[in-house]
Design a protein around this motif. Structure first.
Motif, mmCIF file in Angstrom:
data_model
loop_
_atom_site.group_PDB
_atom_site.id
_atom_site.type_symbol
_atom_site.label_atom_id
_atom_site.label_comp_id
_atom_site.label_asym_id
_atom_site.label_seq_id
_atom_site.Cartn_x
_atom_site.Cartn_y
_atom_site.Cartn_z
ATOM 1 N N UNK A 1 6.400 4.784 -10.302
ATOM 2 C CA UNK A 1 6.334 3.376 -10.626
ATOM 3 C C UNK A 1 7.657 2.804 -11.065
ATOM 4 N N UNK A 2 8.569 3.628 -11.536
ATOM 5 C CA UNK A 2 9.881 3.078 -11.872
ATOM 6 C C UNK A 2 10.526 2.490 -10.630
ATOM 7 N N UNK A 3 10.316 3.106 -9.484
ATOM 8 C CA UNK A 3 10.873 2.578 -8.250
ATOM 9 C C UNK A 3 10.168 1.297 -7.852
ATOM 10 N N UNK A 4 8.861 1.235 -8.085
ATOM 11 C CA UNK A 4 8.117 0.050 -7.709
ATOM 12 C C UNK A 4 8.398 -1.118 -8.639
ATOM 13 N N UNK A 5 8.326 -0.853 -9.947
ATOM 14 C CA UNK A 5 8.365 -1.939 -10.904
ATOM 15 C C UNK A 5 9.781 -2.418 -11.168
ATOM 16 N N UNK A 6 10.689 -1.485 -11.353
ATOM 17 C CA UNK A 6 12.049 -1.888 -11.702
ATOM 18 C C UNK A 6 12.676 -2.702 -10.583
ATOM 19 N N UNK A 7 12.314 -2.386 -9.333
ATOM 20 C CA UNK A 7 12.920 -3.110 -8.226
ATOM 21 C C UNK A 7 12.173 -4.389 -7.896
ATOM 22 N N UNK A 8 10.946 -4.536 -8.386
ATOM 23 C CA UNK A 8 10.146 -5.675 -7.997
ATOM 24 C C UNK A 8 10.717 -6.984 -8.513
ATOM 25 N N UNK A 9 10.948 -7.913 -7.595
ATOM 26 C CA UNK A 9 11.395 -9.240 -7.973
ATOM 27 C C UNK A 9 12.804 -9.306 -8.507
ATOM 28 N N UNK A 10 13.590 -8.288 -8.326
ATOM 29 C CA UNK A 10 14.960 -8.278 -8.835
ATOM 30 C C UNK A 10 15.923 -8.541 -7.693
ATOM 31 N N UNK A 11 16.844 -9.432 -7.882
ATOM 32 C CA UNK A 11 17.887 -9.648 -6.887
ATOM 33 C C UNK A 11 18.912 -8.544 -7.011
ATOM 34 N N UNK A 12 19.085 -7.808 -5.931
ATOM 35 C CA UNK A 12 19.939 -6.628 -5.967
ATOM 36 C C UNK A 12 21.351 -7.003 -5.514
ATOM 37 N N UNK B 1 9.878 13.821 -2.997
ATOM 38 C CA UNK B 1 9.237 13.136 -4.101
ATOM 39 C C UNK B 1 8.069 12.277 -3.664
ATOM 40 N N UNK B 2 7.730 11.287 -4.479
ATOM 41 C CA UNK B 2 6.510 10.509 -4.300
ATOM 42 C C UNK B 2 6.628 9.494 -3.184
ATOM 43 N N UNK B 3 5.480 8.914 -2.856
ATOM 44 C CA UNK B 3 5.458 7.852 -1.880
ATOM 45 C C UNK B 3 5.586 8.349 -0.460
ATOM 46 N N UNK C 1 0.840 -1.187 0.000
ATOM 47 C CA UNK C 1 0.000 0.000 0.000
ATOM 48 C C UNK C 1 0.874 1.236 0.000
ATOM 49 N N UNK C 2 0.617 2.107 -0.953
ATOM 50 C CA UNK C 2 1.400 3.345 -1.076
ATOM 51 C C UNK C 2 0.517 4.530 -0.799
ATOM 52 N N UNK C 3 1.040 5.524 -0.140
ATOM 53 C CA UNK C 3 0.321 6.747 0.133
ATOM 54 C C UNK C 3 0.754 7.774 -0.887
ATOM 55 N N UNK C 4 -0.219 8.348 -1.585
ATOM 56 C CA UNK C 4 0.138 9.168 -2.726
ATOM 57 C C UNK C 4 0.491 8.240 -3.870
ATOM 58 N N UNK C 5 1.030 8.786 -4.908
ATOM 59 C CA UNK C 5 1.363 7.980 -6.078
ATOM 60 C C UNK C 5 2.853 7.746 -6.108
ATOM 61 N N UNK C 6 3.271 6.555 -5.723
ATOM 62 C CA UNK C 6 4.694 6.248 -5.754
ATOM 63 C C UNK C 6 5.156 6.172 -7.193
ATOM 64 N N UNK D 1 10.003 11.195 3.784
ATOM 65 C CA UNK D 1 10.130 12.022 4.975
ATOM 66 C C UNK D 1 10.791 13.356 4.645
ATOM 67 N N UNK D 2 11.072 14.126 5.681
ATOM 68 C CA UNK D 2 11.591 15.490 5.503
ATOM 69 C C UNK D 2 12.942 15.528 4.793
ATOM 70 N N UNK D 3 13.681 14.424 4.834
ATOM 71 C CA UNK D 3 14.992 14.399 4.198
ATOM 72 C C UNK D 3 14.941 13.829 2.785
ATOM 73 N N UNK D 4 13.747 13.394 2.355
ATOM 74 C CA UNK D 4 13.608 12.821 1.023
ATOM 75 C C UNK D 4 13.821 11.329 0.986
ATOM 76 N N UNK D 5 13.717 10.665 2.141
ATOM 77 C CA UNK D 5 13.962 9.225 2.230
ATOM 78 C C UNK D 5 12.661 8.440 2.342
ATOM 79 N N UNK D 6 12.694 7.186 1.860
ATOM 80 C CA UNK D 6 11.543 6.298 1.916
ATOM 81 C C UNK D 6 11.920 4.990 2.591
#
Length: 348
Positions: free
Chosen positions: A9-20, A72-74, A2-7, A77-82
Motif C-alpha cells: 500500500x505504500x506504493x499505492x497510497x504514497x503515489x496516489x494523487x501526487x504530481x511526480x 514483490x507484491x502486485x 484492481x490489483x492481483x494479490x496484495x499490492x 513480472x519475472x524481473x520484479x517490474x510492475x
C-alpha cells in the motif's frame, strides 16, 4: 484500480494523487554498475491449470548452485517490474550477480504479469487467488529448477524481494531451500504492516482531513473482518476499496496475514545461510520494523545489511531524499545491494 494479490500500500497510497517530478540534479556516479553475466533461456511450466513463463539464467562457466528468485507484491513480472512503475529489474540484476558466482537461477512471471497473464483465472474469478496459491506456484517452480539443474530442492537458494520474502519463508516451512535471501522483506504480519503504512499516510497529511478520518475509523473494522472471515465489510467506505482492501484481495490478505515472518524465521535450521537487508531510504519498510525479524534469525548464519542509500526497489538514490518520485525514475542499481549480494554469493 484492481490489483492481483496484495499490492504494497505504500506504493499505492504514497503515489496516489501526487504530481511526480524528477530531482533537480542528476544522480552522481555511484559506481553501482552490474555487469550482465550468463545467458537466459525461456522456460515454461504448468501447475494448477496455468502455464507459467520464466527465464533460466545459466552461468558462463561451471554451475555450482541454483537459486529461485521471487518478486514483490502486485502484478510483478519475472524481473520484479510492475506496470506504471519505472523498470527496476531487481530480479534480473540479482540473476546477473549470482551468475557471476556460478549460481544458476529461475525467475518467472507471477499470476497477472508478463507472458503468464491471468492463467486459469479470469477478471471475475481473480478474487479466488490466494497467498497459498502463490506459494504453491513458487514450490512448483522450485521443482522445475531442481530438475533443470540436478540440485535438490532443499539445497536451492531462495531469494525474495519485499512480499517475496514472505513467500520465501513460506517455502522454507515446506522444506524448500537451503539458503535464503530476504531482500527488503515484509517483516511482520501482512495486515499489521499495511495498517502501519496506511495510518502513516493518514497522519502525514497526504490525505485530506475527511479521508484521513475515514481511514482511522474504517481500517480497524476492515482488518478485523478480513482476519475473521476473509471478506471485507459490505458497507465499508469506498476509500478502503481503493486502497486495496477489497474483495479481489481479501482472500490473499487473510492467507498471507496468517504467517508471521519472525516466527517462520525462528524455525529455520541453525547455521542456515541468510541474507537480510533493510535501508534508511526505504519508504515501504523501515529498518526498525525489520529488527524483530533480524533477532529471530540470530541462530542462523546471518549476513545483515543495513543500507543507507537504497530505495525499496534496491536502486541507488545516493544523496537524493526518498520520495514517491522514485517510482517513475530510471535509477541505477544500489551499489550497497550489489556489494552485499556479491559478498553473500561468494560465501555460499
Amino acid at each position: 484500480r484492481r490489483w492481483i494479490g496484495a499490492a504494497t500500500l505504500a506504493l499505492l497510497v504514497v503515489s496516489g494523487g501526487v504530481t511526480l517530478a524528477a530531482p533537480a540534479a542528476a544522480l552522481p556516479d555511484t559506481g553501482s554498475v552490474i555487469v550482465p553475466s550468463g545467458s537466459d533461456t525461456e522456460l515454461t511450466f504448468e501447475t494448477d491449470g496455468t502455464v507459467f513463463h520464466g527465464s533460466v539464467r545459466t552461468p558462463d562457466g561451471q554451475t555450482r548452485g541454483a537459486a529461485l528468485l521471487l518478486p514483490g507484491s502486485g502484478i510483478s513480472d519475472r524481473n520484479g517490474n510492475q506496470p506504471g512503475i519505472a523498470v527496476s529489474d531487481v530480479l534480473s540484476r540479482t540473476a546477473d550477480v549470482l551468475a557471476s558466482h556460478g549460481i544458476a537461477s529461475l525467475r518467472f512471471d507471477k499470476i497477472g504479469a508478463g507472458a503468464t497473464g491471468l492463467g486459469a483465472y479470469t477478471p471475475d474469478t481473480i478474487g479466488e487467488y490466494g497467498f497459498v496459491d502463490q506459494v504453491d506456484h513458487a514450490e512448483a517452480a522450485a521443482h522445475v529448477l531442481s530438475e533443470r539443474t540436478g540440485i535438490a530442492t532443499d539445497d536451492l537458494l531462495v531469494l525474495g524481494h519485499s512480499e517475496g520474502g514472505l513467500t520465501t519463508l513460506a517455502l522454507a516451512e515446506r522444506g524448500i531451500g537451503g539458503g535464503f535471501g530476504l531482500l527488503a522483506p515484509l517483516p511482520m504480519r501482512y495486515l499489521d504492516l499495511l495498517r502501519s503504512q496506511v495510518e502513516g499516510v493518514a497522519e502525514s497529511g497526504r490525505l485530506d482531513a475527511a479521508d484521513a478520518d475515514t481511514v482511522r475509523r474504517e481500517l480497524p473494522r476492515t482488518i478485523e473482518s478480513i482476519r475473521a472471515t476473509g471478506t471485507v465489510p459490505a458497507d465499508q467506505d469506498p476509500l478502503l476499496d481503493q486502497l486495496g482492501f477489497n474483495a479481489y484481495n481479501a482472500k490473499f490478505l487473510q492467507e498471507s496475514d496468517r504467517m508471521d515472518p519472525p516466527v517462520l524465521a525462528a524455525s529455520l535450521a541453525a547455521d542456515t545461510p541468510v541474507l537480510l537487508t533493510c535501508s534508511e531510504k526505504d519508504l515501504n519498510i523501515g529498518c526498525d520494523q525489520v529488527a524483530p525479524l533480524r533477532a529471530a534469525l540470530g541462530h542462523t548464519d546471518l549476513q545483515f545489511e543495513h543500507f543507507a542509500t537504497a530505495n525499496h526497489s534496491l536502486e541507488e538514490l545516493g544523496p537524493v531524499p526518498p520520495s514517491s518520485a522514485d517510482m517513475p525514475l530510471l535509477l541505477p542499481p544500489s551499489a550497497e545491494y550489489t556489494a552485499a549480494l556479491h559478498t553473500w554469493a561468494s560465501s555460499i
